[in-house]
Design an enzyme around this catalytic site. Structure first.
Site, mmCIF file in Angstrom:
data_model
loop_
_atom_site.group_PDB
_atom_site.id
_atom_site.type_symbol
_atom_site.label_atom_id
_atom_site.label_comp_id
_atom_site.label_asym_id
_atom_site.label_seq_id
_atom_site.Cartn_x
_atom_site.Cartn_y
_atom_site.Cartn_z
ATOM 1 N N GLU A 44 1.814 0.185 -15.995
ATOM 2 C CA GLU A 44 1.711 1.494 -15.331
ATOM 3 C C GLU A 44 2.898 1.639 -14.388
ATOM 4 O O GLU A 44 3.168 0.744 -13.582
ATOM 5 C CB GLU A 44 0.401 1.602 -14.532
ATOM 6 C CG GLU A 44 0.241 2.972 -13.872
ATOM 7 C CD GLU A 44 -0.991 3.114 -12.979
ATOM 8 O OE1 GLU A 44 -1.393 4.246 -12.711
ATOM 9 O OE2 GLU A 44 -1.531 2.077 -12.521
ATOM 10 N N GLU A 69 5.076 -0.738 -8.623
ATOM 11 C CA GLU A 69 4.999 0.186 -7.488
ATOM 12 C C GLU A 69 6.134 -0.138 -6.520
ATOM 13 O O GLU A 69 6.277 -1.264 -6.067
ATOM 14 C CB GLU A 69 3.632 0.037 -6.793
ATOM 15 C CG GLU A 69 3.465 0.760 -5.476
ATOM 16 C CD GLU A 69 3.818 2.258 -5.543
ATOM 17 O OE1 GLU A 69 3.254 2.958 -6.382
ATOM 18 O OE2 GLU A 69 4.680 2.689 -4.741
ATOM 19 N N ASP A 118 5.254 11.626 -9.600
ATOM 20 C CA ASP A 118 5.826 12.657 -8.718
ATOM 21 C C ASP A 118 6.405 13.773 -9.587
ATOM 22 O O ASP A 118 7.187 13.507 -10.505
ATOM 23 C CB ASP A 118 6.901 12.036 -7.825
ATOM 24 C CG ASP A 118 6.317 10.948 -6.926
ATOM 25 O OD1 ASP A 118 5.181 11.134 -6.455
ATOM 26 O OD2 ASP A 118 6.979 9.907 -6.718
ATOM 27 N N LYS A 122 11.837 20.848 -8.413
ATOM 28 C CA LYS A 122 13.118 21.573 -8.399
ATOM 29 C C LYS A 122 13.940 21.219 -9.639
ATOM 30 O O LYS A 122 14.027 20.038 -10.007
ATOM 31 C CB LYS A 122 13.919 21.199 -7.149
ATOM 32 C CG LYS A 122 13.283 21.728 -5.883
ATOM 33 C CD LYS A 122 14.142 21.446 -4.678
ATOM 34 C CE LYS A 122 13.471 22.008 -3.441
ATOM 35 N NZ LYS A 122 13.637 21.204 -2.259
ATOM 36 N N ASP A 154 -2.261 16.387 -12.784
ATOM 37 C CA ASP A 154 -2.933 17.651 -12.439
ATOM 38 C C ASP A 154 -1.895 18.772 -12.423
ATOM 39 O O ASP A 154 -2.247 19.925 -12.198
ATOM 40 C CB ASP A 154 -3.526 17.555 -11.028
ATOM 41 C CG ASP A 154 -2.423 17.420 -9.999
ATOM 42 O OD1 ASP A 154 -1.599 16.490 -10.137
ATOM 43 O OD2 ASP A 154 -2.326 18.272 -9.104
ATOM 44 N N THR A 191 -7.769 7.439 -11.529
ATOM 45 C CA THR A 191 -6.821 6.945 -10.537
ATOM 46 C C THR A 191 -7.228 7.527 -9.177
ATOM 47 O O THR A 191 -8.069 8.432 -9.103
ATOM 48 C CB THR A 191 -5.380 7.381 -10.875
ATOM 49 O OG1 THR A 191 -5.185 8.722 -10.431
ATOM 50 C CG2 THR A 191 -5.076 7.287 -12.355
ATOM 51 N N GLU A 192 -6.589 7.043 -8.116
ATOM 52 C CA GLU A 192 -6.878 7.594 -6.779
ATOM 53 C C GLU A 192 -6.578 9.102 -6.736
ATOM 54 O O GLU A 192 -7.370 9.884 -6.241
ATOM 55 C CB GLU A 192 -6.037 6.891 -5.708
ATOM 56 C CG GLU A 192 -6.680 5.650 -5.123
ATOM 57 C CD GLU A 192 -6.104 4.376 -5.717
ATOM 58 O OE1 GLU A 192 -5.243 4.443 -6.623
ATOM 59 O OE2 GLU A 192 -6.540 3.283 -5.279
ATOM 60 N N GLU A 194 -6.334 11.163 -9.255
ATOM 61 C CA GLU A 194 -7.230 11.895 -10.162
ATOM 62 C C GLU A 194 -8.547 12.223 -9.453
ATOM 63 O O GLU A 194 -9.040 13.350 -9.543
ATOM 64 C CB GLU A 194 -7.479 11.028 -11.401
ATOM 65 C CG GLU A 194 -8.305 11.698 -12.484
ATOM 66 C CD GLU A 194 -8.331 10.856 -13.767
ATOM 67 O OE1 GLU A 194 -7.602 9.845 -13.850
ATOM 68 O OE2 GLU A 194 -9.073 11.228 -14.681
HETATM 69 C C1 LIG Z 1 1.827 10.439 -6.729
HETATM 70 S S1 LIG Z 1 1.606 8.729 -6.590
HETATM 71 C C2 LIG Z 1 0.383 8.369 -7.856
HETATM 72 C C3 LIG Z 1 -0.268 7.022 -7.666
HETATM 73 C C4 LIG Z 1 -1.260 6.589 -8.761
HETATM 74 N N1 LIG Z 1 -0.607 6.448 -10.049
HETATM 75 C C5 LIG Z 1 -2.420 7.539 -8.860
HETATM 76 O O1 LIG Z 1 -2.520 8.250 -9.875
HETATM 77 O O2 LIG Z 1 -3.261 7.552 -7.954
HETATM 78 C C6 LIG Z 1 3.113 8.127 -7.312
HETATM 79 C C7 LIG Z 1 3.391 6.674 -6.984
HETATM 80 O O3 LIG Z 1 4.533 6.279 -7.747
HETATM 81 C C8 LIG Z 1 5.357 5.459 -6.940
HETATM 82 N N2 LIG Z 1 6.720 5.546 -7.490
HETATM 83 C C9 LIG Z 1 7.500 6.650 -7.537
HETATM 84 N N3 LIG Z 1 8.683 6.373 -8.110
HETATM 85 C C10 LIG Z 1 8.642 5.058 -8.473
HETATM 86 C C11 LIG Z 1 9.570 4.179 -9.111
HETATM 87 N N4 LIG Z 1 10.785 4.598 -9.471
HETATM 88 N N5 LIG Z 1 9.206 2.901 -9.327
HETATM 89 C C12 LIG Z 1 7.978 2.468 -8.944
HETATM 90 N N6 LIG Z 1 7.069 3.248 -8.320
HETATM 91 C C13 LIG Z 1 7.386 4.530 -8.088
HETATM 92 C C14 LIG Z 1 5.203 6.055 -5.543
HETATM 93 O O4 LIG Z 1 5.552 5.134 -4.514
HETATM 94 C C15 LIG Z 1 3.710 6.409 -5.530
HETATM 95 O O5 LIG Z 1 2.919 5.342 -5.058
#
Ligand SMILES: C[S@@+](CC[C@H](N)C(=O)[O-])C[C@H]1O[C@@H](n2cnc3c(N)ncnc32)[C@H](O)[C@@H]1O
Length: 211
Positions: A44, A69, A118, A122, A154, A191-192, A194
């Site tokens: 993941e 992560e 994420d 933009k 989402d 997921t958290e 979700e």
């Molecule tokens: C919006 S959160 C979603 C977390 C989890 N997957 C969930 O659905 O609850 C996105 C996560 O991806 C991590 N992240 C973003 N870009 C990343 C990268 N290039 N490598 C590793 N983690 C990354 C961020 O630090 C963040 O914890």
């Protein structure tokens, strides 16, 4: 995801370096030997606080999972969940997943999960989206020929963008679900993010694609 400074994080990660594996690149091509059992590896990207992979690791003891992560203050929460769950088929990497080919060899992975990545809305940030074609190129290389990319979000804009990106890359869309929670699926591990978005009544999208 909200990050808090956790001064104890370095010590915690050192104590748990059998779960949060340091120097990930050194294990490229050798991940099977780091796990107790030789079985397919699913990863993941952007694991967050680890709820999804801990749930998946319990549900699928016949699969080895790796969560990546980048944020140290967040991965400690995931690591604590792995310790509490006492699962031996889940490892974590505190790494930036900018290029998975640095950490994984060709065909080493069976499935890649992208959960609530994420959105980078933009236009000028398109290249940062984890479903942009340069990421798909790396996924194709580290995945075995039957490998899958499973994506939940989402964010309708990111979902639509990603479906187009998968298609333009020549990927086969095996599932496009426009309302994952419309029918209760006991096998869907939330997921958290979700849980948070579903509680607000937001629709959750999911796709599964292969190369
Ligand atoms: C919006 S959160 C979603 C977390 C989890 N997957 C969930 O659905 O609850 C996105 C996560 O991806 C991590 N992240 C973003 N870009 C990343 C990268 N290039 N490598 C590793 N983690 C990354 C961020 O630090 C963040 O914890």
């Amino acid at each position: 995801m909200r990050q808090r400074h956790k001064p104890w994080a370095d010590d915690f990660l050192l104590e748990n370096n059998h779960i949060v594996i340091p120097n990930a690149k050194e294990n490229k091509g050798k991940w099977q030997s780091v796990f107790k059992k030789n079985q397919p590896i699913h990863i993941e990207v952007g694991t967050g606080k680890g709820q999804y992979l801990v749930g998946m690791a319990k549900q699928h003891p016949d699969i080895n999972f790796i969560g990546i992560e980048v944020a140290k203050s967040i991965i400690v929460s995931a690591a604590q969940k792995v310790v509490d769950a006492e699962v031996d088929n889940l490892l974590l990497l505190n790494e930036n997943a900018a290029d998975l080919r640095e950490m994984f060899a060709e065909n080493e992975i069976a499935t890649i999960y992208l959960n609530f990545s994420d959105p980078w809305p933009k236009n000028r940030h398109e290249k940062r989206r984890l479903t942009y074609r340069t990421f798909l190129e790396q996924y194709k290389e580290v995945l075995d020929p039957e490998g899958k990319v499973i994506f939940k979000t989402d964010n309708r804009g990111l979902f639509e963008y990603s479906l187009v990106s998968f298609s333009e890359f020549g990927m086969l869309l095996e599932e496009v679900n426009l309302d994952l929670h419309a029918i209760e699926d006991p096998l869907n591990v939330m997921t958290e993010y979700e849980e948070k978005f579903a509680a607000k009544g937001q629709v959750i999208y999911r796709s599964r694609a292969s190369f």
